[in-house]
Design a protein around this motif. Structure first.
Motif: not given
Length: 179
Positions: A139-157
């Protein structure tokens, strides 16, 4: 290879990974799932989980969960805010693409606060409910990856946010939970 060249290569890889995950041609269900995962990391769920465990648990050890999470956030939030303002990394939706699926609350992206919070909570909950460790970390990884998928974070973030949250969660456990 000198440090400057190494950082340039890492930044290029970060941008390429972002563009791979943030794909305007992704199916609607994928974007909807990412939006739901991101929303689950907004903070309200954390309060509900803490209250439910505190209210429903007869286990003295589990009664420490809300305090541990509060201590974890008391450690994590200042680190997150200091890093966010110190690095001042512009969000990908403001410098790389123009069509993010959500509007972020602030202008900087490093570290991801959603990632930090989700991993902090997942680490602490995993201590109290070890049988759910894979579900919580997924779940935590999903939350994190969702932020990239939605366009508001880079993977390093999100990686740095996950590290901050995990370390703060472990530190809170060490401070609050007796061995």
């Amino acid at each position: 290879m000198d440090n400057n060249n190494m950082f340039k290569r890492a930044a290029l890889l970060d941008k390429q990974l972002f563009l791979t995950l943030f794909n305007c041609n992704s199916p609607k269900w994928f974007k909807t799932m990412a939006f739901g995962l991101s929303k689950s990391g907004d903070g309200g769920l954390y309060i509900l989980v803490c209250l439910a465990v505190w209210w429903l648990s007869n286990n003295e050890q589990q009664q420490l969960l809300p305090v541990t999470i509060l201590v974890g956030f008391a450690i994590e939030r200042p680190i997150y805010l200091l890093a966010k303002n110190r690095f001042a990394r512009i969000r990908p939706c403001d410098c790389l693409v123009t069509n993010a699926y959500i509007v972020p609350n602030d202008k900087f992206s490093l570290p991801s606060g959603h990632s930090a919070a989700a991993f902090l909570v997942a680490i602490i909950l995993s201590h109290f409910f070890p049988e759910y460790i894979w579900l919580l970390l997924s779940w935590a990884a999903g939350v994190a990856i969702s932020r990239v998928v939605l366009g508001v974070h880079f993977p390093a973030d999100i990686i740095i946010g996950a590290i901050i949250g995990s370390v703060c969660g472990l530190f809170a456990l060490a401070l609050v939970v007796p061995v």
